[in-house]
Design a protein around this motif. Structure first.
Motif, short mmCIF file in Angstrom:
data_model
loop_
_atom_site.label_atom_id
_atom_site.label_comp_id
_atom_site.label_asym_id
_atom_site.label_seq_id
_atom_site.Cartn_x
_atom_site.Cartn_y
_atom_site.Cartn_z
N HIS A 1 -3.51 2.90 -4.05
CA HIS A 1 -2.87 3.80 -4.10
C HIS A 1 -3.41 5.29 -4.40
N ASN A 2 -3.60 6.32 -2.99
CA ASN A 2 -4.34 6.78 -3.46
C ASN A 2 -4.47 7.41 -4.77
N MET B 1 3.26 1.44 -11.74
CA MET B 1 2.54 0.71 -11.16
C MET B 1 1.80 -0.22 -11.99
N SER C 1 1.02 -1.33 -0.30
CA SER C 1 -0.02 -0.13 -0.82
C SER C 1 0.89 0.94 0.09
N ARG C 2 0.86 1.91 -0.91
CA ARG C 2 1.08 3.24 -1.21
C ARG C 2 2.56 3.35 -0.72
N VAL D 1 -6.95 1.41 -6.51
CA VAL D 1 -7.08 3.04 -6.52
C VAL D 1 -8.26 3.59 -5.97
N THR E 1 0.02 10.51 -3.55
CA THR E 1 -1.74 10.46 -4.05
C THR E 1 -1.66 10.91 -6.20
N LEU F 1 0.70 6.58 -11.87
CA LEU F 1 0.48 4.81 -12.25
C LEU F 1 1.36 3.97 -13.78
#
Length: 345
Positions: free
Chosen positions: A229-230, A298, A196-197, A312, A283, A295
């Protein structure tokens, strides 16, 4: 290769001073999950905490059952169930029932928990959490795959127990964690690893650690992998930033407040949001092209694994359904196609 785009985490939080009710919050999340399927995305994910002043979602399987009842195709994942706070047999039963309602679309994400207040209220020693997680994974697998079984663990023991019904599809088990020991544990005991993040370079390193540990444990093939991810996509970044800043600030600031010892008896929750610059760094925010830029790497990394999820967040505490729905539609129309191209190489 199977790359999937999910929306989450849905956490059901209501910031102090909001005029929203939990009925509003839950109904909105159900409508947003229906939209996730309608626009052609792949999954919706929920997350768990307990005894939170803002009502952070404590009961994931009932919410997932509601999602399952209004969708037909998307997967439904827990990111994550805090395993030490659950009886493993009841957890196995609840997952199986929700999986049957969904027709075999459930993903079981598990974590060990970290907030001391939760362990205190449940009367569980934090030192037991790693062993409890390992035993719970064992019991879930036996419950979903065997008829009657015996199990003799330190915390959980059963003789001749038969768990019914079985799930429609045995849910894959993803194990979460940040530090290297947790990642190794995920590689050993899970079907997959969820992070996460974190930036792509750390995610790449973590996935490699999980892969190596999985091989060392004698499992075949690389792990399933997932990354939270935010994000927020908009046609007008200047207009929408204040609302996203407030919602994401509460989301992240709640964790900081918990770590600082607030939201416990005698001390109310103190939300400690990151500063504006840090929040923007955490973010993927802006126009479709700006979000794709963040993104894309990723998606490329996740696409290199046989089974990869990019999850997301497009809905934040205090946010009504309308801006989140607009972001989901824009994400599906203009961001998702580009991310799928990144993932396919």
């Amino acid at each position: 290769m199977s790359f999937r785009l999910g929306i989450g985490l849905f956490t059901g939080q209501i910031p102090p001073g909001s005029d929203r009710s939990f009925h509003d919050e839950y109904r909105d999340s159900i409508e947003l999950v229906k939209l996730v399927e309608e626009v052609g995305l792949d999954a919706a994910w929920v997350s768990e905490h307990h005894f939170a002043e803002d009502g952070y979602l404590p009961s994931l399987l009932p919410m997932m059952a509601a999602y399952a009842a209004v969708t037909e195709n998307i997967e439904l994942g827990t990111g994550v169930v805090l395993a030490p706070f659950h009886d493993p047999i009841r957890l196995a039963e609840d997952f199986a029932v929700v999986d049957q309602i969904s027709g075999g679309r459930v993903i079981c994400g598990l974590g060990i928990g970290w907030r001391e207040e939760e362990f205190r209220e449940f009367g569980i020693d934090t030192k037991s959490r790693v062993r409890r997680l390992k035993e719970i994974v064992d019991v879930l697998r036996l419950s979903w795959n065997e008829g009657r079984f015996d199990y003799d663990g330190k915390y959980y023991s059963y003789t001749g127990v038969a768990v019914t019904p079985k799930p429609a599809r045995v849910p894959p088990i993803y194990v979460g964690g940040f530090v290297d020991d947790a990642i190794r544990r995920a590689g050993r005991i899970g079907d997959g690893y969820i992070s996460s993040r974190v930036p792509p370079e750390r995610a790449r390193e973590a996935f490699e650690i999980a892969t190596q540990e999985r091989a060392a444990a004698g499992h075949q093939g690389p792990p399933m992998v997932a990354l939270l991810h935010n994000a927020f996509v908009t046609t007008d970044p200047e207009r929408d930033w204040p609302a996203v800043r407030a919602g994401a600030g509460h989301q992240l600031g709640t964790y900081t407040g918990w770590r600082a010892g607030t939201d416990v008896p005698g001390r109310k929750l103190e939300v400690m949001p990151p500063d504006d610059e840090s929040l923007r760094d955490m973010t993927a925010y802006g126009t479709p092209d700006q979000v794709i830029e963040v993104l894309g790497p990723m998606a490329e990394l996740l696409g290199s694994y046989p089974d990869g999820h990019l999850i997301v967040r497009l809905h934040y505490p205090g946010m009504t359904a309308e801006p989140a729905a607009a972001a989901i539609k824009l994400f599906a129309d203009e961001v998702a196609p580009a991310l799928r191209k990144y993932a396919s190489g």
